[in-house]
Design an enzyme around this catalytic site. Structure first.
Site, PDB file in Angstrom:
ATOM      1  N   HIS A 153       1.205  -1.194   0.174  1.00 36.88           N
ATOM      2  CA  HIS A 153      -0.069   0.039  -0.349  1.00 36.88           C
ATOM      3  C   HIS A 153       1.064   1.560  -0.141  1.00 36.88           C
ATOM      4  O   HIS A 153       0.103   2.251  -0.123  1.00 36.88           O
ATOM      5  CB  HIS A 153      -0.909   0.265   0.839  1.00 36.88           C
ATOM      6  N   ASP A 190      -1.990 -10.796  -2.095  1.00 36.32           N
ATOM      7  CA  ASP A 190      -2.545 -10.177  -0.797  1.00 36.32           C
ATOM      8  C   ASP A 190      -3.972  -9.704  -0.968  1.00 36.32           C
ATOM      9  O   ASP A 190      -4.755  -8.981  -1.624  1.00 36.32           O
ATOM     10  CB  ASP A 190      -1.758  -8.610  -0.475  1.00 36.32           C
ATOM     11  N   HIS A 192      -6.084  -6.962   0.321  1.00 37.40           N
ATOM     12  CA  HIS A 192      -6.083  -5.442  -0.417  1.00 37.40           C
ATOM     13  C   HIS A 192      -5.472  -5.362  -1.638  1.00 37.40           C
ATOM     14  O   HIS A 192      -4.429  -6.297  -2.158  1.00 37.40           O
ATOM     15  CB  HIS A 192      -5.407  -5.050   1.031  1.00 37.40           C
ATOM     16  N   ASP A 278      -3.932 -13.242   3.992  1.00 39.00           N
ATOM     17  CA  ASP A 278      -4.923 -12.175   4.341  1.00 39.00           C
ATOM     18  C   ASP A 278      -6.044 -12.754   3.694  1.00 39.00           C
ATOM     19  O   ASP A 278      -7.814 -12.590   4.256  1.00 39.00           O
ATOM     20  CB  ASP A 278      -5.038 -11.288   4.588  1.00 39.00           C
TER      21      ASP A 278
END
Length: 383
Positions: A153, A190, A192, A278
């Site tokens: 991110h 991931d 996200h 995740d």
């Protein structure tokens, strides 16, 4: 012998990044305190994962690769120099977390920094580059780097989503600048969306960025199908947003229907995986229902692709994953795929009906999401 081995990057300095604890409950009028709860990106998870790799015997099957401190010039291949200086000052001051805005950049409210965070982040970036070096110079066939803090991110001048420096982007730039690579494939599984990595290469056909992530999740408005790159990079950003509850079969289908065909057409000279565990069914920050076996399968897909197109050169960089109980199991399954072994690790909840459901579900919503992604990306790839 070492050319056929898997490399392993880990450094105790990664553990110096202390994300802290949460204790305060805020009400419309006032607040109160609870017993401390670890930050979702807890150092405890990384420590347990390392202990799991040691205890299972997986670590002993890999060749240790030393991490190192990344230089400012290396970090600046993506991040601004003002941002690097700002992060250094913020961390050294011992300030706990954002939100914080300054002329040099920004730290969001979800990204805590401790006095040791800068050292951890610099060594994580250096560890990612050393993993690339070991693979590109033939010291190992592939590599896994158990890094902390996570990375994908982080924007050029913004720390966000628990991330400080973008290890993936820095490693890709290092591979190209050092070894003259013309085609690098980054696969981000991931849960996200890897908005920072997407930003780093959005106009760049020399890095194919492909992200599988939970749809309409985090960050807001990131990872939509129509985010495909700009200029010369149009078509080289491939987003595959997936619905909650996709499970093992849905992820495997996404790899078979999109990731592998695109990879075979692009024929990268190196594959870098941003590996967040995740998407698991026990993760508190998502709802994707992946199991240990599902992570093994998608890792095997990537190993097979690397063997087909780039002589096995694949570097897997640890990113997110927030279940202290289950991240070590899922990570071990990925490492087993890289090493090419099955040590017989029994899944944490082997007999649970919920686990079986995660392994078997393949919903109509998932099928439709994959169909939509194939139709959309057919403008640039044969699918």
């Amino acid at each position: 012998m070492s050319r056929d081995r898997t490399g392993f990057v880990f450094d105790e300095r990664f553990l110096e990044h202390d994300a802290g604890v949460a204790t305060t409950v805020t009400m419309r009028a006032g607040s109160f305190e609870l017993s401390p709860e670890p930050h979702p990106s807890s150092v405890f998870i990384t420590r347990r994962t390392k202990e799991f790799l040691d205890g299972s015997g997986l670590a002993s099957l890999m060749l240790p690769i030393a991490a190192r401190e990344a230089t400012e010039d290396e970090i600046a291949t993506y991040h601004t120099r003002d941002y690097i200086a700002g992060i250094r000052a913020f961390a050294e001051a011992g300030l706990a977390s954002g939100p914080f805005k300054a002329p040099w950049g920004e730290i969001d409210e979800e990204t805590p920094l401790s006095p040791g965070s800068l050292t951890a982040a610099l060594y994580a970036a250096g560890g990612a580059m050393n993993a690339v070096r070991a693979v590109m110079e033939g010291q190992v066939r592939n590599a896994f780097a158990l890094l902390r803090p996570p990375d994908h991110h982080a924007m050029s001048n913004k720390a966000m989503g628990f991330c400080i420096f973008n290890n993936t982007a820095i490693a890709a730039h290092y591979a190209r600048n050092t070894y003259g690579l013309e085609r690098i494939m980054v696969v981000d599984w991931d849960v996200h969306h890897g908005n920072g990595t997407q930003d780093a290469f959005y106009g760049d056909p020399g890095v194919l960025f492909l992200s599988l992530h939970q749809q309409d999740w985090y960050p807001k408005l990131a990872g939509e199908l129509d985010q495909v790159g700009h200029g010369a990079g149009i078509g080289y950003t491939v987003n595959i947003p997936l619905p909650a509850g996709t499970g093992d079969r849905g992820y495997r289908a996404a790899f078979e229907q999109l990731v592998l065909p695109i990879g075979l057409q692009y024929r990268p000279q190196l594959i870098i995986v941003t590996a967040g565990q995740d998407a698991s069914w026990l993760d508190p920050l998502a709802q994707m229902m992946m199991t240990m076996d599902g992570f093994r399968q998608i890792a095997q897909c990537m190993v097979g692709l690397a063997e087909e197109v780039c002589d096995g050169r694949i570097v897997v960089l640890q990113a997110g994953g927030y279940s202290p109980a289950y991240v070590p199991y899922c990570t071990a399954a990925i490492v087993e795929a890289l090493v090419g072994v099955d040590l017989g690790i029994v899944d944490l909840y082997d007999t649970a009906p919920e686990l079986k459901r995660c392994q078997e579900i393949f919903s109509q919503e998932t099928r439709e999401a994959l169909r939509a992604a194939r139709v959309w990306h057919q403008s640039w790839w044969k699918l």
